[in-house]
Design an enzyme around this catalytic site. Structure first.
Site, short mmCIF file in Angstrom:
data_model
loop_
_atom_site.label_atom_id
_atom_site.label_comp_id
_atom_site.label_asym_id
_atom_site.label_seq_id
_atom_site.Cartn_x
_atom_site.Cartn_y
_atom_site.Cartn_z
N CYS A 52 -3.06 -1.57 -0.65
CA CYS A 52 -3.40 -0.18 -0.33
C CYS A 52 -3.50 0.69 -1.60
O CYS A 52 -4.43 0.53 -2.36
CB CYS A 52 -2.43 0.38 0.70
SG CYS A 52 -3.13 1.74 1.63
N HIS A 75 -1.37 -3.62 4.56
CA HIS A 75 0.03 -3.75 4.12
C HIS A 75 0.64 -5.05 4.62
O HIS A 75 1.36 -5.03 5.64
CB HIS A 75 0.85 -2.58 4.66
CG HIS A 75 0.55 -1.27 4.03
ND1 HIS A 75 1.26 -0.78 2.96
CD2 HIS A 75 -0.40 -0.35 4.31
CE1 HIS A 75 0.77 0.39 2.60
NE2 HIS A 75 -0.24 0.69 3.41
N GLU A 114 3.16 -6.51 3.72
CA GLU A 114 4.62 -6.51 3.63
C GLU A 114 5.27 -5.97 4.90
O GLU A 114 6.49 -6.03 5.04
CB GLU A 114 5.07 -5.68 2.41
CG GLU A 114 4.99 -4.17 2.54
CD GLU A 114 3.58 -3.61 2.39
OE1 GLU A 114 2.61 -4.39 2.35
OE2 GLU A 114 3.46 -2.37 2.34
N1 GLN Z 1 -4.13 6.96 0.81
C1 GLN Z 1 -3.28 6.43 -0.21
C2 GLN Z 1 -3.88 6.62 -1.59
O1 GLN Z 1 -4.94 7.13 -1.73
C3 GLN Z 1 -2.99 4.99 0.04
C4 GLN Z 1 -2.18 4.84 1.30
C5 GLN Z 1 -1.25 3.69 1.28
O2 GLN Z 1 -0.95 3.11 0.25
N2 GLN Z 1 -0.75 3.39 2.44
O3 GLN Z 1 -3.27 6.28 -2.54
#
Ligand code: GLN
Length: 217
Positions: free
Chosen positions: A94, A197, A199
């Site tokens: 992410c 994610h 994890e």
């Molecule tokens: N929207 C977040 C970002 O731009 C990422 C979201 C996340 O890691 N769950 O960094």
């Protein structure tokens, strides 16, 4: 933050690789637990010295703009760039994926990119229509059936260079149509990134894939 889950043992005689989790923000403990289950020793990385001790690094989710700033204030940005340039394996989920990209769209002007994967990502890409969602994905290199993936204000990958292998896309049946078929996991050499994610689901297969990459490196 320093829970008993951490194995604070330097490289020993075993073949378990030492994998750091960038511990500035985000799902640090969850990644550490999954890495340990996947056969690695996990250690938190907040300092340059700690970074120098690991065989690979996980960059967790969180907020990429915040992590970018924290990398600077912890004086980790340039050391991290240097280790990536030397070929240290890395896995970003992410926000971690966003940091590893060459370019982030809808980011902040002053947001740093580690440029470890030749890709352009779009931040919060699904967000305008589906803020968070779950989906079952086929991931290349992950055996044993589809992987349940959790997306939280996730990016998607808009563009990849020739050296980037696309290892997962959102199913083409995913609603809304703008989300369907989007690239959500990639690999370039020893660097892996997922928009979701792994994890959080109790399924350590993506971490196993990364531990394998580190072992081979
Ligand atoms: N929207 C977040 C970002 O731009 C990422 C979201 C996340 O890691 N769950 O960094």
């Amino acid at each position: 933050m320093a829970g008993e889950r951490w194995t604070r043992v330097p490289k020993g005689p075993t073949t378990r690789p030492v994998i750091g989790v960038l511990a500035l923000q985000g799902d640090v403990r969850e990644h550490a637990a999954m890495l340990e289950r996947a056969g690695a020793r996990a250690m938190p990385v907040r300092r340059e010295r700690e970074l120098s001790e690991v065989d690979g690094l996980v960059l967790p989710g969180g907020e990429s703009t915040t992590m970018s700033r924290l990398l600077e204030s912890f004086e980790l940005l340039e050391p991290l760039r240097a280790r990536l340039a030397q070929g240290m394996p890395a896995f970003g989920s992410c926000a971690g994926m966003i940091l590893l990209a060459r370019q982030a769209l809808d980011g902040r002007q002053d947001q740093h990119q580690l440029d470890a994967i030749d890709m352009v990502v779009r931040r919060n890409a699904f967000g305008r229509q589906v803020d968070s969602f779950e989906s079952d994905l086929d991931v290349t290199g992950v055996d044993g059936g589809p992987l349940h993936a959790v997306f939280i204000r996730a990016p998607w990958v808009e563009k990849t260079g020739d050296d980037v292998e696309v290892i997962a896309r959102v199913p083409h049946t995913q609603e809304p149509p703008a989300a369907a078929d989007r690239i959500v996991a990639v690999r370039q050499g020893t660097v892996l990134a997922t928009a979701f994610h792994p994890e959080l689901t109790g399924d350590e297969r993506v971490h196993r894939l990364f531990v394998g990459i580190v072992q081979e490196a």
